[in-house]
Design a protein around this motif. Structure first.
Motif, PDB file in Angstrom:
ATOM      1  N   THR A  18       0.792  -1.351  -0.015  1.00  7.14           N
ATOM      2  CA  THR A  18      -0.018   0.138  -0.010  1.00  7.14           C
ATOM      3  C   THR A  18       0.790   1.280   0.016  1.00  7.14           C
ATOM      4  OG1 THR A  18      -0.241  -0.273   2.354  1.00  7.14           O
ATOM      5  CG2 THR A  18      -1.917  -0.990   1.167  1.00  7.14           C
ATOM      6  N   LYS A  19       1.969   1.140   0.239  1.00  9.88           N
ATOM      7  CA  LYS A  19       3.132   2.336   0.028  1.00  9.88           C
ATOM      8  C   LYS A  19       3.000   2.562  -1.280  1.00  9.88           C
ATOM      9  CE  LYS A  19       7.664   3.731   0.787  1.00  9.88           C
ATOM     10  NZ  LYS A  19       9.153   3.538   0.823  1.00  9.88           N
ATOM     11  N   THR A  20       3.359   1.626  -2.230  1.00 11.43           N
ATOM     12  CA  THR A  20       3.567   1.801  -3.743  1.00 11.43           C
ATOM     13  C   THR A  20       2.083   2.103  -4.432  1.00 11.43           C
ATOM     14  OG1 THR A  20       5.462   0.715  -2.903  1.00 11.43           O
ATOM     15  CG2 THR A  20       4.809   0.920  -5.491  1.00 11.43           C
ATOM     16  N   TYR A  21       1.265   1.115  -4.291  1.00 11.60           N
ATOM     17  CA  TYR A  21       0.290   1.096  -5.089  1.00 11.60           C
ATOM     18  C   TYR A  21      -1.125   1.119  -4.274  1.00 11.60           C
ATOM     19  CZ  TYR A  21       3.583  -1.570  -8.043  1.00 11.60           C
ATOM     20  OH  TYR A  21       4.881  -1.538  -8.536  1.00 11.60           O
ATOM     21  N   LEU A  22      -2.021   1.900  -4.988  1.00  9.26           N
ATOM     22  CA  LEU A  22      -3.577   2.187  -4.583  1.00  9.26           C
ATOM     23  C   LEU A  22      -4.553   1.447  -5.466  1.00  9.26           C
ATOM     24  CD1 LEU A  22      -5.431   3.495  -2.442  1.00  9.26           C
ATOM     25  CD2 LEU A  22      -5.375   5.521  -4.334  1.00  9.26           C
ATOM     26  N   LYS A  23      -5.324   0.707  -4.935  1.00 10.45           N
ATOM     27  CA  LYS A  23      -6.389   0.185  -5.958  1.00 10.45           C
ATOM     28  C   LYS A  23      -7.469   0.966  -5.950  1.00 10.45           C
ATOM     29  CE  LYS A  23      -9.253  -4.242  -6.347  1.00 10.45           C
ATOM     30  NZ  LYS A  23      -9.581  -5.394  -5.792  1.00 10.45           N
ATOM     31  N   LEU A  24      -7.894   1.403  -7.253  1.00 12.27           N
ATOM     32  CA  LEU A  24      -9.201   2.112  -7.251  1.00 12.27           C
ATOM     33  C   LEU A  24     -10.505   1.287  -7.136  1.00 12.27           C
ATOM     34  CD1 LEU A  24      -7.959   4.306 -10.237  1.00 12.27           C
ATOM     35  CD2 LEU A  24      -7.592   4.813  -8.005  1.00 12.27           C
ATOM     36  N   THR A  25     -11.271   1.521  -6.187  1.00 10.74           N
ATOM     37  CA  THR A  25     -12.320   0.573  -5.874  1.00 10.74           C
ATOM     38  C   THR A  25     -13.664   1.030  -6.705  1.00 10.74           C
ATOM     39  OG1 THR A  25     -12.723   2.286  -4.057  1.00 10.74           O
ATOM     40  CG2 THR A  25     -11.597   0.236  -3.486  1.00 10.74           C
ATOM     41  N   ASP A  26     -13.679   2.300  -7.172  1.00  8.27           N
ATOM     42  CA  ASP A  26     -15.086   2.698  -7.880  1.00  8.27           C
ATOM     43  C   ASP A  26     -14.732   2.373  -9.235  1.00  8.27           C
ATOM     44  OD1 ASP A  26     -17.000   3.815  -9.030  1.00  8.27           O
ATOM     45  OD2 ASP A  26     -16.893   5.578  -7.885  1.00  8.27           O
ATOM     46  N   LYS A  27     -15.135   1.211  -9.668  1.00  9.12           N
ATOM     47  CA  LYS A  27     -15.022   0.815 -11.008  1.00  9.12           C
ATOM     48  C   LYS A  27     -15.874   1.493 -12.150  1.00  9.12           C
ATOM     49  CE  LYS A  27     -14.133  -4.196  -9.760  1.00  9.12           C
ATOM     50  NZ  LYS A  27     -14.413  -5.443 -10.114  1.00  9.12           N
ATOM     51  N   ARG A  28     -16.685   2.626 -11.672  1.00 12.75           N
ATOM     52  CA  ARG A  28     -17.253   3.303 -12.756  1.00 12.75           C
ATOM     53  C   ARG A  28     -16.394   4.210 -13.293  1.00 12.75           C
ATOM     54  NH1 ARG A  28     -22.119   5.437  -9.223  1.00 12.75           N
ATOM     55  NH2 ARG A  28     -20.251   5.492  -7.746  1.00 12.75           N
ATOM     56  N   LEU A  29     -15.073   4.633 -12.492  1.00 11.02           N
ATOM     57  CA  LEU A  29     -14.334   5.747 -13.013  1.00 11.02           C
ATOM     58  C   LEU A  29     -13.319   5.008 -13.696  1.00 11.02           C
ATOM     59  CD1 LEU A  29     -13.863   7.540  -9.342  1.00 11.02           C
ATOM     60  CD2 LEU A  29     -15.297   8.233 -11.285  1.00 11.02           C
ATOM     61  N   ASN A  30     -12.996   5.618 -14.965  1.00  6.67           N
ATOM     62  CA  ASN A  30     -12.110   5.311 -15.912  1.00  6.67           C
ATOM     63  C   ASN A  30     -10.822   6.127 -15.934  1.00  6.67           C
ATOM     64  OD1 ASN A  30     -10.389   4.329 -17.997  1.00  6.67           O
ATOM     65  ND2 ASN A  30     -11.790   4.755 -19.787  1.00  6.67           N
ATOM     66  N   ASP A 201      -9.079  -4.738 -12.630  1.00  5.99           N
ATOM     67  CA  ASP A 201      -9.187  -3.639 -11.763  1.00  5.99           C
ATOM     68  C   ASP A 201      -8.090  -2.654 -11.776  1.00  5.99           C
ATOM     69  OD1 ASP A 201     -11.023  -4.957 -10.030  1.00  5.99           O
ATOM     70  OD2 ASP A 201      -9.482  -6.281  -9.082  1.00  5.99           O
ATOM     71  N   ASN A 202      -8.343  -1.574 -11.647  1.00  5.19           N
ATOM     72  CA  ASN A 202      -7.745  -0.112 -12.012  1.00  5.19           C
ATOM     73  C   ASN A 202      -6.670   0.244 -10.679  1.00  5.19           C
ATOM     74  OD1 ASN A 202      -8.484   0.238 -14.571  1.00  5.19           O
ATOM     75  ND2 ASN A 202     -10.371   1.111 -13.801  1.00  5.19           N
ATOM     76  N   TYR A 203      -5.635   0.601 -10.888  1.00  6.95           N
ATOM     77  CA  TYR A 203      -4.694   1.077  -9.785  1.00  6.95           C
ATOM     78  C   TYR A 203      -3.861   2.064 -10.114  1.00  6.95           C
ATOM     79  CZ  TYR A 203      -5.127  -4.067  -8.197  1.00  6.95           C
ATOM     80  OH  TYR A 203      -5.598  -5.261  -7.659  1.00  6.95           O
ATOM     81  N   LYS A 204      -3.237   2.874  -9.054  1.00  5.67           N
ATOM     82  CA  LYS A 204      -2.529   3.811  -9.416  1.00  5.67           C
ATOM     83  C   LYS A 204      -1.367   3.537  -8.449  1.00  5.67           C
ATOM     84  CE  LYS A 204      -1.972   8.887  -8.816  1.00  5.67           C
ATOM     85  NZ  LYS A 204      -2.376   9.973  -8.268  1.00  5.67           N
TER      86      LYS A 204
END
Length: 539
Positions: A18-30, A201-204
């Motif tokens: 979690t220090k490096t990657y963040l999972k985007l939980t709202d799948k409606r957001l592209n 899933d989308n990540y940042k």
């Protein structure tokens, strides 16, 4: 090979950091769409800036950097098979992503900022430089390796170093019209918008640089230069030598100073930490790149190093590959045998080993000797008028190559199928034709034989939407709309067929013309094929 369940488990471990990657939980957001929009806005603002001089982004560069119909970057892991437990190296492939073109352009702007004081380009350069040194009994050879370099680089630090180098650069205006502020603005955007997709899933990436982004290796070098220069210049007893290739360093230091220097090195930045490996004093030496250095008294000896996972398997002589590829295998191994070992005995033994290994891979001794003789000759001048890459078809490609070489066109071959292509790829892709770009497509009329062939650099989905809009608005410049309204017919937009893929614009136009010429029912405009092709199309 790695079992898919094991692979997924190891990827999950990486992405759960979690220090490096963040999972985007709202799948409606592209995030792809919003990144495109924000980046294009920045590019337009820079393009429209008027400070009384030449525009910072001209029309051609703007078209090159402007993004549209992008795809999300994809995440995958490459196993480090030479390390215990086979950990994965995280890769974020940004090809086709919104920031890819800008990132690639920034590489040309930022690369000359590197000083290369301690870096070595390859093993041969390292061998030539290390041979000039000697080592005493009080000294030891040490390798320092950065833990996960790319994902450990603080973005703020990378931008600060970049800014300082840009401000001191006397030749910046020769490479770009962009101001320092706008270079940093674009770099900041690229580094802080590392979005990717994995398993739906989308990540940042929220820390570090993405391995797979073109700009990351350049910034990693700049940061490493700053850290190593600071560490060496501020240590009371600095290393006798320091050579670095990306994140791996080879140095020599007093034996009683090793631990102290290691602590000092790790104190420069808490995020960038080094591991340590000492030379093996039992005669096995210290590996660096594909060399291994050992001491003989006070002298440094260099030999070729092979990892424990090395198998001595090379391209088999009887494989269906062009002869020039097999010649390259021999030349590469023989050159390495001549360039890396630092003693005559080492060069002789390595050459003998290479020849034995090549024989095991079915290379005839006569072929090896011919390659060996050719290496001693002066290479011929390359006065070529062009360059082409041909798919390799045994017995056919060679004949085409001979004809092209008569016209002074240099030819390279690309295998049609490799072993790698037979295995599943870890990299996620959207393989739906409607999402692919750089295509030639075909639309049929549902009520007659009329066919429309078209080409687009964008996605098929976007181009079909434009055709539908043209039909709805009665666009007189559209061949599709004209046919629909003249005959009151319908085009089969639901079953558009992709007939070819080509990223090069001119080659895509050729493909469009080729298919259109072959099909007597085609009703679209296209370029005129050269006279030489007319006999083939009639046949």
């Amino acid at each position: 090979m790695m079992d898919s369940d094991e692979y997924k488990e190891k990827v999950a471990v990486l992405l759960n950091d979690t220090k490096t990657y963040l999972k985007l939980t709202d799948k409606r957001l592209n995030p792809t769409t919003s990144v495109e929009k924000d980046l294009n806005k920045i590019l337009l603002n820079i393009k429209n800036e008027n400070n009384g001089t030449a525009p910072q982004i001209g029309p051609n560069l703007y078209r090159k950097l402007h993004c549209g119909n992008s795809t999300p970057a994809s995440f995958y892991g490459l196993p480090k098979i030479h390390k215990p437990g086979r950990p994965l190296r995280p890769i974020t492939s940004s090809i086709g992503s919104p920031t890819y073109a800008v990132s690639k352009y920034l590489v040309s702007v930022l690369s000359p900022l590197k000083k290369n004081t301690f870096t070595v380009q390859n093993s041969s350069v390292f061998t030539q430089q290390i041979k000039q040194h000697s080592i005493s009994s009080e000294e030891v050879m040490v390798s320092f390796d950065v833990k996960s370099l790319f994902t450990s680089i603080p973005v703020d630090l990378a931008l600060t170093i970049t800014k300082e180098r840009l401000q001191r650069d006397q030749n910046l205006a020769e490479r770009t019209n962009l101001s320092v502020d706008n270079i940093l603005r674009l770099s900041d955007f690229v580094l802080n918008h590392n979005y990717f997709k994995y398993d739906g899933d989308n990540y940042k990436q929220i820390f570090g640089c993405a391995m797979g982004s073109p700009i990351s290796p350049v910034l990693a070098d700049l940061v490493m230069e700053e850290i190593e220069e600071t560490a060496i210049s501020t240590f009371p007893n600095p290393p006798k030598w320091w050579f670095r290739y990306v994140d791996d360093s080879h140095s020599c230091i007093k034996k009683d100073q090793v631990d102290e220097f290691h602590k000092h090195l790790n104190s420069i930045n808490p995020n960038i930490q080094f591991t340590l490996e000492l030379e093996n004093t039992n005669g096995q030496g210290l590996p660096f790149l594909d060399t291994i250095t050992s001491r003989r008294g006070t002298e440094i000896h260099v030999d070729v190093y092979r990892k424990p996972t090395h198998t001595d398997r090379y391209l088999d002589f009887f494989s269906c590959h062009p002869l020039c590829h097999k010649r390259s295998v021999v030349n590469t191994l023989l050159k390495r045998a001549n360039n890396i070992p630092s003693t005559n005995k080492g060069r002789r033994e390595e050459t003998q080993r290479v020849k034995a290994v090549l024989r095991d891979n079915n290379y005839p001794m006569s072929f090896i000797r011919n390659c060996e003789r050719a290496l001693t000759k002066q290479p011929a001048e390359n006065n070529f008028n062009g360059f082409v890459v041909l798919p390799y078809v045994q017995g056919v490609s060679e004949k085409i190559s001979r004809i092209l070489k008569q016209q002074k066109v240099k030819v390279a071959y690309k295998p049609q199928q490799t072993i790698n292509s037979l295995f599943p790829r870890p990299k996620e892709r959207d393989d739906s034709d409607r999402q692919k770009s750089g295509i030639v497509y075909k639309i049929n009329c549902t009520q007659c034989n009329f066919v429309y062939y078209g080409q687009t650099e964008r996605s098929l989905k976007t181009r079909i939407a434009e055709h539908k809009k043209a039909v709805a608005s009665f666009d007189p410049n559209s061949k599709v709309a004209s046919h629909v309204h003249q005959f009151n017919h319908n085009m089969n937009f639901a079953n558009v067929k992709v007939v070819g893929f080509e990223s090069n614009y001119h080659e895509r136009l050729f493909l469009e013309a080729w298919h259109s010429t072959l099909d007597p029912n085609a009703g679209n405009d296209h370029i005129v094929l050269p006279e030489a092709y007319k006999g083939i199309t009639r046949a």
